[in-house]
Design a protein around this motif. Sequence first.
Motif, PDB file in Angstrom:
ATOM      1  N   LYS A   1      -1.975 -26.863  39.651  1.00  0.00           N
ATOM      2  CA  LYS A   1      -1.721 -27.871  38.620  1.00  0.00           C
ATOM      3  C   LYS A   1      -0.225 -27.932  38.376  1.00  0.00           C
ATOM      4  O   LYS A   1       0.423 -26.908  38.267  1.00  0.00           O
ATOM      5  CB  LYS A   1      -2.438 -27.491  37.320  1.00  0.00           C
ATOM      6  CG  LYS A   1      -3.729 -28.224  37.139  1.00  0.00           C
ATOM      7  CD  LYS A   1      -4.225 -28.155  35.716  1.00  0.00           C
ATOM      8  CE  LYS A   1      -5.492 -28.978  35.627  1.00  0.00           C
ATOM      9  NZ  LYS A   1      -6.393 -28.592  34.581  1.00  0.00           N
ATOM     10  N   ARG A   2       0.291 -29.141  38.288  1.00  0.00           N
ATOM     11  CA  ARG A   2       1.703 -29.289  37.969  1.00  0.00           C
ATOM     12  C   ARG A   2       1.856 -30.456  37.020  1.00  0.00           C
ATOM     13  O   ARG A   2       1.124 -31.434  37.098  1.00  0.00           O
ATOM     14  CB  ARG A   2       2.507 -29.536  39.250  1.00  0.00           C
ATOM     15  CG  ARG A   2       4.004 -29.459  39.006  1.00  0.00           C
ATOM     16  CD  ARG A   2       4.790 -29.547  40.298  1.00  0.00           C
ATOM     17  NE  ARG A   2       4.468 -28.456  41.201  1.00  0.00           N
ATOM     18  CZ  ARG A   2       4.815 -28.434  42.483  1.00  0.00           C
ATOM     19  NH1 ARG A   2       5.461 -29.456  43.005  1.00  0.00           N
ATOM     20  NH2 ARG A   2       4.504 -27.421  43.252  1.00  0.00           N
ATOM     21  N   THR A   3       2.813 -30.318  36.119  1.00  0.00           N
ATOM     22  CA  THR A   3       3.090 -31.390  35.172  1.00  0.00           C
ATOM     23  C   THR A   3       4.448 -31.984  35.496  1.00  0.00           C
ATOM     24  O   THR A   3       5.415 -31.251  35.680  1.00  0.00           O
ATOM     25  CB  THR A   3       3.088 -30.833  33.737  1.00  0.00           C
ATOM     26  OG1 THR A   3       1.836 -30.196  33.508  1.00  0.00           O
ATOM     27  CG2 THR A   3       3.272 -31.942  32.725  1.00  0.00           C
ATOM     28  N   VAL A   4       4.494 -33.299  35.610  1.00  0.00           N
ATOM     29  CA  VAL A   4       5.747 -34.001  35.864  1.00  0.00           C
ATOM     30  C   VAL A   4       6.087 -34.813  34.623  1.00  0.00           C
ATOM     31  O   VAL A   4       5.270 -35.599  34.144  1.00  0.00           O
ATOM     32  CB  VAL A   4       5.622 -34.938  37.087  1.00  0.00           C
ATOM     33  CG1 VAL A   4       6.949 -35.648  37.356  1.00  0.00           C
ATOM     34  CG2 VAL A   4       5.173 -34.161  38.310  1.00  0.00           C
ATOM     35  N   GLU A   5       7.271 -34.589  34.100  1.00  0.00           N
ATOM     36  CA  GLU A   5       7.708 -35.351  32.916  1.00  0.00           C
ATOM     37  C   GLU A   5       8.239 -36.708  33.377  1.00  0.00           C
ATOM     38  O   GLU A   5       9.156 -36.781  34.189  1.00  0.00           O
ATOM     39  CB  GLU A   5       8.811 -34.581  32.185  1.00  0.00           C
ATOM     40  CG  GLU A   5       8.376 -33.227  31.668  1.00  0.00           C
ATOM     41  CD  GLU A   5       7.409 -33.326  30.504  1.00  0.00           C
ATOM     42  OE1 GLU A   5       7.566 -34.250  29.684  1.00  0.00           O
ATOM     43  OE2 GLU A   5       6.498 -32.490  30.419  1.00  0.00           O
ATOM     44  N   VAL A   6       7.630 -37.755  32.848  1.00  0.00           N
ATOM     45  CA  VAL A   6       8.038 -39.118  33.206  1.00  0.00           C
ATOM     46  C   VAL A   6       8.473 -39.833  31.937  1.00  0.00           C
ATOM     47  O   VAL A   6       7.747 -39.824  30.945  1.00  0.00           O
ATOM     48  CB  VAL A   6       6.875 -39.887  33.876  1.00  0.00           C
ATOM     49  CG1 VAL A   6       7.288 -41.326  34.188  1.00  0.00           C
ATOM     50  CG2 VAL A   6       6.409 -39.180  35.136  1.00  0.00           C
ATOM     51  N   PRO A   7       9.664 -40.455  31.945  1.00  0.00           N
ATOM     52  CA  PRO A   7      10.092 -41.203  30.755  1.00  0.00           C
ATOM     53  C   PRO A   7       9.102 -42.322  30.455  1.00  0.00           C
ATOM     54  O   PRO A   7       8.573 -42.953  31.358  1.00  0.00           O
ATOM     55  CB  PRO A   7      11.452 -41.779  31.142  1.00  0.00           C
ATOM     56  CG  PRO A   7      11.904 -40.972  32.309  1.00  0.00           C
ATOM     57  CD  PRO A   7      10.662 -40.503  33.009  1.00  0.00           C
ATOM     58  N   ASN A   8       8.871 -42.521  29.167  1.00  0.00           N
ATOM     59  CA  ASN A   8       7.907 -43.519  28.716  1.00  0.00           C
ATOM     60  C   ASN A   8       8.133 -44.888  29.348  1.00  0.00           C
ATOM     61  O   ASN A   8       7.179 -45.564  29.720  1.00  0.00           O
ATOM     62  CB  ASN A   8       8.044 -43.648  27.197  1.00  0.00           C
ATOM     63  CG  ASN A   8       6.700 -43.782  26.529  1.00  0.00           C
ATOM     64  OD1 ASN A   8       5.675 -43.758  27.183  1.00  0.00           O
ATOM     65  ND2 ASN A   8       6.719 -43.915  25.231  1.00  0.00           N
ATOM     66  N   ASN A   9       9.404 -45.269  29.487  1.00  0.00           N
ATOM     67  CA  ASN A   9       9.685 -46.612  30.007  1.00  0.00           C
ATOM     68  C   ASN A   9       9.492 -46.697  31.520  1.00  0.00           C
ATOM     69  O   ASN A   9       9.646 -47.759  32.101  1.00  0.00           O
ATOM     70  CB  ASN A   9      11.103 -47.057  29.618  1.00  0.00           C
ATOM     71  CG  ASN A   9      12.175 -46.118  30.132  1.00  0.00           C
ATOM     72  OD1 ASN A   9      11.887 -45.100  30.759  1.00  0.00           O
ATOM     73  ND2 ASN A   9      13.411 -46.436  29.851  1.00  0.00           N
ATOM     74  N   GLN A  10       9.158 -45.570  32.174  1.00  0.00           N
ATOM     75  CA  GLN A  10       8.921 -45.601  33.617  1.00  0.00           C
ATOM     76  C   GLN A  10       7.467 -45.303  33.969  1.00  0.00           C
ATOM     77  O   GLN A  10       7.094 -45.367  35.137  1.00  0.00           O
ATOM     78  CB  GLN A  10       9.850 -44.607  34.317  1.00  0.00           C
ATOM     79  CG  GLN A  10      11.304 -45.019  34.199  1.00  0.00           C
ATOM     80  CD  GLN A  10      12.227 -44.119  34.988  1.00  0.00           C
ATOM     81  OE1 GLN A  10      11.873 -43.015  35.362  1.00  0.00           O
ATOM     82  NE2 GLN A  10      13.433 -44.597  35.224  1.00  0.00           N
ATOM     83  N   VAL A  11       6.653 -44.982  32.961  1.00  0.00           N
ATOM     84  CA  VAL A  11       5.239 -44.709  33.225  1.00  0.00           C
ATOM     85  C   VAL A  11       4.574 -45.929  33.860  1.00  0.00           C
ATOM     86  O   VAL A  11       3.751 -45.798  34.763  1.00  0.00           O
ATOM     87  CB  VAL A  11       4.520 -44.272  31.926  1.00  0.00           C
ATOM     88  CG1 VAL A  11       3.011 -44.261  32.104  1.00  0.00           C
ATOM     89  CG2 VAL A  11       4.996 -42.888  31.500  1.00  0.00           C
ATOM     90  N   GLY A  12       4.986 -47.114  33.414  1.00  0.00           N
ATOM     91  CA  GLY A  12       4.431 -48.342  33.992  1.00  0.00           C
ATOM     92  C   GLY A  12       4.708 -48.473  35.478  1.00  0.00           C
ATOM     93  O   GLY A  12       3.884 -49.003  36.222  1.00  0.00           O
ATOM     94  N   LEU A  13       5.859 -47.968  35.924  1.00  0.00           N
ATOM     95  CA  LEU A  13       6.189 -48.005  37.350  1.00  0.00           C
ATOM     96  C   LEU A  13       5.287 -47.063  38.128  1.00  0.00           C
ATOM     97  O   LEU A  13       4.890 -47.359  39.251  1.00  0.00           O
ATOM     98  CB  LEU A  13       7.647 -47.580  37.566  1.00  0.00           C
ATOM     99  CG  LEU A  13       8.715 -48.474  36.952  1.00  0.00           C
ATOM    100  CD1 LEU A  13      10.080 -47.813  37.065  1.00  0.00           C
ATOM    101  CD2 LEU A  13       8.740 -49.826  37.626  1.00  0.00           C
TER     102      LEU A  13
END
Length: 105
Positions: free
Chosen positions: A30-42
């Motif tokens: 399991k790994r967690t990747v932090e994605v900026p909110n404004n790039q989650v859509g991408l």
Amino acid sequence: GIGGGGGLMAMQPMQMSGMQMQSATASNTKRTVEVPNNQVGLVIGSGGSNIAQIREKSGAQVKVPPQTPGQTPDSMRSVEISGTPQQVSIAESMIRTSCQSRAGQ
């Protein structure tokens, strides 16, 4: 909601002969990747098209948390990836590539 998800277990990658020690369950990562909110859509793509492709190509399970109230465009969302170490690393690099595709603009 995101439909589908069935039939993923059937697509097992070729087993390496020297690795009988690791069963498919034991090598679950399991790994967690932090994605900026404004790039989650991408990462998700139009109608979920991109995330479906990431799941299909990597074979990993990818969970994107829903947006919570009060998040700003710069807030980070923890995208959870699970699968074999190889599947996880493929999915992670695809997610990072999705984010970078707009970063240069």
